[in-house]
Design an enzyme around this catalytic site. Structure first.
Site, PDB file in Angstrom:
ATOM      1  N   ILE A 195       5.103  -8.277   2.515  1.00  0.00           N
ATOM      2  CA  ILE A 195       4.961  -6.832   2.696  1.00  0.00           C
ATOM      3  C   ILE A 195       3.591  -6.401   2.164  1.00  0.00           C
ATOM      4  O   ILE A 195       3.485  -5.811   1.082  1.00  0.00           O
ATOM      5  CB  ILE A 195       6.109  -6.060   2.007  1.00  0.00           C
ATOM      6  N   PRO A 196       2.521  -6.725   2.913  1.00  0.00           N
ATOM      7  CA  PRO A 196       1.198  -6.310   2.441  1.00  0.00           C
ATOM      8  C   PRO A 196       1.033  -4.785   2.472  1.00  0.00           C
ATOM      9  O   PRO A 196       1.519  -4.121   3.382  1.00  0.00           O
ATOM     10  CB  PRO A 196       0.228  -6.986   3.408  1.00  0.00           C
ATOM     11  N   HIS A 197       0.358  -4.290   1.436  1.00  0.00           N
ATOM     12  CA  HIS A 197       0.110  -2.848   1.315  1.00  0.00           C
ATOM     13  C   HIS A 197      -1.110  -2.657   0.429  1.00  0.00           C
ATOM     14  O   HIS A 197      -1.580  -3.599  -0.219  1.00  0.00           O
ATOM     15  CB  HIS A 197       1.332  -2.141   0.729  1.00  0.00           C
ATOM     16  N   GLY A 198      -1.616  -1.463   0.392  1.00  0.00           N
ATOM     17  CA  GLY A 198      -2.831  -1.176  -0.360  1.00  0.00           C
ATOM     18  C   GLY A 198      -2.590  -1.057  -1.852  1.00  0.00           C
ATOM     19  O   GLY A 198      -1.455  -0.983  -2.320  1.00  0.00           O
TER      20      GLY A 198
END
Length: 145
Positions: A62-65
């Protein structure tokens, strides 16, 4: 214009990706192209991944900033990238579902929770990985919007 958090346009099926960086950049590009985030958000997704892997288990990442990337978020959104052959997220962790997320305010906490519930059961992950239509994938996340 208010965008739905997740729609069929945000789902990519049968992708072949060779690196986690490529997977994160594709997720970010979709978030940018669909109007959820500014282009700078994608760089913050890559920075976040360097800090700690976004691999969650069960073939899911779950890539996110980073926290300071919130100013780059225009609308909360999720993109789902299905990678049936998998992509290595490091340490032998193979990912078949990439969930790129951007949360406005504290929205990301609820988004993460809804995703986590859906993919906590490996059978659900397998069904999503084997799905043949965007609508079929979307049906697993009806409660997200």
């Amino acid at each position: 214009m208010v965008l739905p958090i997740l729609s069929v346009e945000n789902i990519m099926l049968n992708q072949e990706l060779t690196t986690k960086g490529e997977a994160i950049q594709l997720a970010g590009k979709i978030l940018v192209d669909r109007g959820y985030v500014q282009p700078e958000y994608v760089e913050k997704m890559l920075v976040r991944e360097e800090m700690t892997s976004t691999y969650m288990g069960n073939f899911v990442a779950i890539p996110h900033g980073t926290d300071d990337a919130k100013k780059e978020v225009k609308e909360s959104g999720i993109v789902i990238i299905q990678v049936p052959d998998g992509v290595d997220f490091g340490d032998g962790n193979i990912v078949k579902l990439v969930f790129g997320i951007a949360g406005k305010g504290d929205d990301h906490l609820g988004i993460l929770s809804n995703i986590a519930i859906a993919v906590s059961v490996i059978e659900n992950v397998e069904k999503i990985v084997q799905a043949t239509s965007q609508e079929e994938v979307l049906s697993f996340f009806e409660g997200v919007n």
